[in-house]
Design an enzyme around this catalytic site. Structure first.
Site, PDB file in Angstrom:
ATOM      1  N   ASN A  51       0.855  -1.194   0.000  1.00 50.20           N
ATOM      2  CA  ASN A  51       0.000   0.000   0.000  1.00 50.20           C
ATOM      3  C   ASN A  51       0.897   1.253   0.000  1.00 50.20           C
ATOM      4  OD1 ASN A  51       1.010  -0.242   2.598  1.00 50.20           O
ATOM      5  ND2 ASN A  51      -0.736   0.789   3.467  1.00 50.20           N
ATOM      6  N   PRO A  52       0.321   2.460  -0.010  1.00 47.02           N
ATOM      7  CA  PRO A  52       1.126   3.679  -0.172  1.00 47.02           C
ATOM      8  C   PRO A  52       2.239   3.897   0.842  1.00 47.02           C
ATOM      9  CG  PRO A  52      -1.157   4.195  -0.578  1.00 47.02           C
ATOM     10  CD  PRO A  52      -1.127   2.777  -0.105  1.00 47.02           C
ATOM     11  N   CYS A  53       2.007   3.544   2.083  1.00 44.87           N
ATOM     12  CA  CYS A  53       3.087   3.835   3.052  1.00 44.87           C
ATOM     13  C   CYS A  53       3.970   2.634   3.336  1.00 44.87           C
ATOM     14  CB  CYS A  53       2.477   4.408   4.328  1.00 44.87           C
ATOM     15  SG  CYS A  53       1.464   5.863   3.999  1.00 44.87           S
ATOM     16  N   GLU A 108       3.477  -0.394   4.630  1.00 53.41           N
ATOM     17  CA  GLU A 108       3.317  -1.330   5.744  1.00 53.41           C
ATOM     18  C   GLU A 108       2.456  -2.537   5.409  1.00 53.41           C
ATOM     19  OE1 GLU A 108       1.958   1.585   5.494  1.00 53.41           O
ATOM     20  OE2 GLU A 108      -0.069   1.674   6.286  1.00 53.41           O
TER      21      GLU A 108
HETATM   22  N1  UDP Z   1      -3.796   6.573   3.373  1.00 53.70           N
HETATM   23  C1  UDP Z   1      -4.306   7.188   2.233  1.00 53.70           C
HETATM   24  N2  UDP Z   1      -4.323   8.553   2.146  1.00 53.70           N
HETATM   25  C2  UDP Z   1      -3.842   9.352   3.129  1.00 53.70           C
HETATM   26  C3  UDP Z   1      -3.331   8.740   4.297  1.00 53.70           C
HETATM   27  C4  UDP Z   1      -3.326   7.350   4.386  1.00 53.70           C
HETATM   28  O1  UDP Z   1      -4.724   6.506   1.320  1.00 53.70           O
HETATM   29  O2  UDP Z   1      -3.885  10.602   2.988  1.00 53.70           O
HETATM   30  C5  UDP Z   1      -3.781   5.084   3.475  1.00 53.70           C
HETATM   31  C6  UDP Z   1      -2.489   4.468   2.983  1.00 53.70           C
HETATM   32  O3  UDP Z   1      -2.727   3.182   2.459  1.00 53.70           O
HETATM   33  C7  UDP Z   1      -1.667   4.366   4.252  1.00 53.70           C
HETATM   34  C8  UDP Z   1      -2.741   3.928   5.205  1.00 53.70           C
HETATM   35  O4  UDP Z   1      -3.893   4.689   4.814  1.00 53.70           O
HETATM   36  O5  UDP Z   1      -0.615   3.476   4.095  1.00 53.70           O
HETATM   37  C9  UDP Z   1      -2.474   4.149   6.654  1.00 53.70           C
HETATM   38  O6  UDP Z   1      -2.017   5.467   6.867  1.00 53.70           O
HETATM   39  P1  UDP Z   1      -2.197   6.171   8.279  1.00 53.70           P
HETATM   40  O7  UDP Z   1      -1.988   5.157   9.343  1.00 53.70           O
HETATM   41  O8  UDP Z   1      -1.326   7.393   8.311  1.00 53.70           O
HETATM   42  O9  UDP Z   1      -3.741   6.605   8.212  1.00 53.70           O
HETATM   43  P2  UDP Z   1      -4.777   7.142   9.297  1.00 53.70           P
HETATM   44  O10 UDP Z   1      -5.691   6.000   9.608  1.00 53.70           O
HETATM   45  O11 UDP Z   1      -4.020   7.660  10.490  1.00 53.70           O
HETATM   46  O12 UDP Z   1      -5.510   8.246   8.576  1.00 53.70           O
END
Ligand code: UDP
Length: 587
Positions: A282-284, A286
């Protein structure tokens, strides 16, 4: 819309000031004029009740929906656990897409490529992020059979994905995020490595190079390795592995991109190899997934799992509480799978077959602050292993309990669990450590397993809102040593760290370290410690000061491989013109 009635005695959630802004902007429901009509209490009840209602369809369930909804509400509003953003935004609404992570295949033909663009747009609209491997696309200038012309290559198509993303705001709140991956043996690899060298290029993509074992061995021995045409399987050239690695490091030093992922290692941990090979995350980074697979994530706030020791003096981890939270969270995340509606039939099928969930942790730095353990110490690394092993073991045992109540994930018999007779489990994976970018703001805690960026800082969020944050454990500790003064906090907000403030007690300076105070090796050791007991991967950025050298990054990339990480991302302070977190005045 959820049917469970909100109990009359449901307490209002206590929301911190920064969370109020974020929740209002992104999560609470708005009418057609954009006026927020949902209270935060209604928001958390909407999510808790929608997810708990799924329980009703399992006849052998040990929980009743109404009491489970209350447990979920308490779990979230005490910030012990939060599900990923799409669940908070969409549970119990007409959108109903609750997962953060998707991977889509990109086939080597025009129809396949534009299908992927369309599918990504649908996913972005619903709040999810998408990862793609471009490795199947034939190289630039290779022949296109049907027209006799030449192919334009992965990079030209990547620009189309980037542009499409730019135009689609996620539910009117945020832009989609993407991961673009290319195998290191793809003929266009050099172009791909340099794709983000100009600031602002491919701004909706994180790029990672998929490194293979063969490549890493060639780097070690300074040997050449083969470039393979994906469409024919033929070797079409060779490159010197060490030179490619050096350029990769150079580019990461310049701008933070590209990151690296160790593809063979990721596939070694693929629980369902018979269903396909993992090509992307996925994008980040993990969450590695099979093509068309999605995964919902959730994070436990470890800062809330601190307990005073039984003697009233020593402090420790509250293991009983952590166990309770893990079990409840796994049930929550498994129910999310059922509650979620996916934008494509293929995705629904894959998700229902593997039922992957990604339970992780946040607030790790907060827990260490409370335990008075410096992040950059072997004690902290050892505790990280202990904590994550516990979370992982308990998540597996919770998944086993669910399998007994509801059945194993359908691909279980042909999975690596089934073949080793380990299960049955309800979920093909249970653990993932997410960045928790927004969840940590809502929970008022440190993000993921990262050290604090600064003890006091200005955070830029959405449309230039600026939020000032001071770590509460630090504030308390300063008060305790009687050194508190408003002036001191002002001073700290300017630089973020107290490392050089000789007038403060040494113990305080040792414990309250920030990412910039920490030698890169500790970042990596911590990532590896958590990875050891995580099914999927660990989101972690090795933050470096502006003065970090290319050799430093070389060392980090290499050690990430040696330490068993699944990938790594670095960021050198100031190497991008706009960054999410910054000290000073935030400009
Ligand atoms: N993600 C996304 N757009 C964003 C932020 C996050 O699509 O602007 C997705 C992406 O797959 C990322 C995952 O959500 O790897 C988890 O990111 P994070 O834990 O920062 O998200 P949160 O649940 O805190 O918004």
């Amino acid at each position: 819309m959820p049917k469970l009635k909100m109990p009359a005695n449901l307490p209002d959630p206590i929301i911190n000031e920064n969370a109020k802004i974020v929740l209002k902007r992104r999560y609470q429901k708005k009418d057609a004029e954009g006026i927020v009509y949902e209270t935060t209490k209604e928001l958390f009840w909407r999510v808790a009740s929608a997810i708990a209602e799924e329980e009703g369809k399992y006849k052998n369930s040990s929980c009743k929906p109404a009491s489970l909804a209350r447990d979920f509400y308490d779990l979230m509003t005490s910030y012990r656990f939060l599900p990923n953003s799409p669940t908070l935004m969409n549970a119990g609404t007409d959108i109903g897409q609750l997962a953060a992570c998707f991977v889509l295949p990109v086939e080597d033909d025009i129809e396949g490529i534009f299908d992927a663009v369309k599918h990504a747009a649908m996913i972005h609209k619903s709040g999810g992020g998408t990862g793609f491997s471009f490795s199947r696309l034939r190289a630039k200038d290779s022949v296109v059979g049907s027209t006799g012309g030449v192919a334009s290559g992965p990079l030209s198509f990547l620009k189309i994905f980037n542009c499409a993303t730019e135009q689609i705001k996620q539910g009117g709140t945020r832009r989609g995020a993407n991961m673009g991956i290319l195998r290191v043996d793809h003929p266009d690899i050099m172009e791909f490595i340099k794709a983000k060298e100009r600031d602002g290029d491919l701004n909706n993509f994180n790029l990672s190079i998929a490194l293979t074992e063969t490549f890493m061995k060639a780097v070690e021995k300074k040997e050449d390795y083969d470039l393979v045409a994906p469409n024919s399987g033929e070797t079409v050239g060779t490159l010197n592995a060490r030179e490619v690695f050096n350029i990769l490091v150079q580019k990461a030093w310049e701008s933070g991109d590209p990151g690296i992922v160790f593809l063979d290692r990721i596939n070694r941990d693929n629980p369902t190899p018979k269903l396909g090979e993992i090509e992307s995350t996925n994008p980040c980074g993990e969450q590695p997934l099979l093509p068309y697979e999605a995964c919902n994530l959730g994070s436990i706030n470890l800062g809330k799992c601190y307990a005073k020791g039984r003697n009233g003096k020593d402090s420790e981890v509250d293991w009983d509480e952590l166990k309770r939270i893990v079990h409840l969270s796994v049930r929550f995340l498994d129910n999310v799978i059922d509650a979620s509606q996916y934008p494509l039939e293929q995705i629904t099928r894959m998700v229902e077959t593997n039922r992957k969930i990604g339970l992780g942790v946040m607030g790790w730095a907060d827990l260490l602050y409370q335990l008075k353990i410096p992040y950059n110490s072997q004690t902290a690394v050892d505790l990280a292993e202990r904590v994550m092993k516990f979370v992982h073991d308990e998540s597996r045992s919770a998944s086993k309990i669910l399998a007994a109540e509801r059945g194993a994930f359908p691909a279980y018999p042909e999975s690596t669990f089934g073949e080793a007779n380990l299960g049955p489990y309800r979920n093909a994976t249970t653990t993932t450590i997410a960045p928790t970018g927004t969840l940590s703001i809502i929970g008022g805690c440190s993000s993921g397993v990262e050290p604090l960026f600064a003890l006091s800082f200005v955070r830029n969020v959405m449309d230039n809102d600026k939020l000032v944050e001071t770590n509460p454990f630090f504030e308390q500790a300063v008060k305790d040593v009687d050194a508190y003064s408003g002036k001191l906090m002002e001073e700290i907000a300017k630089v973020g760290s107290i490392r050089k403030m000789d007038h403060l007690p040494e113990e305080l300076r040792k414990i309250f370290v920030t990412s910039m105070d920490i030698e890169p090796i500790w970042h990596l050791k911590m990532q590896a410690a958590f990875q050891k007991f995580t099914d999927n991967a660990v989101s972690k950025t090795v933050n470096l000061p502006a003065s970090a050298t290319k050799e430093d990054i070389w060392d980090i990339y290499w050690k990430a491989y040696e330490y068993g990480c699944k990938g790594v991302t670095v960021y050198r302070d100031g190497s991008k013109t706009s960054q999410v977190l910054c000290t000073g005045d935030g400009d």
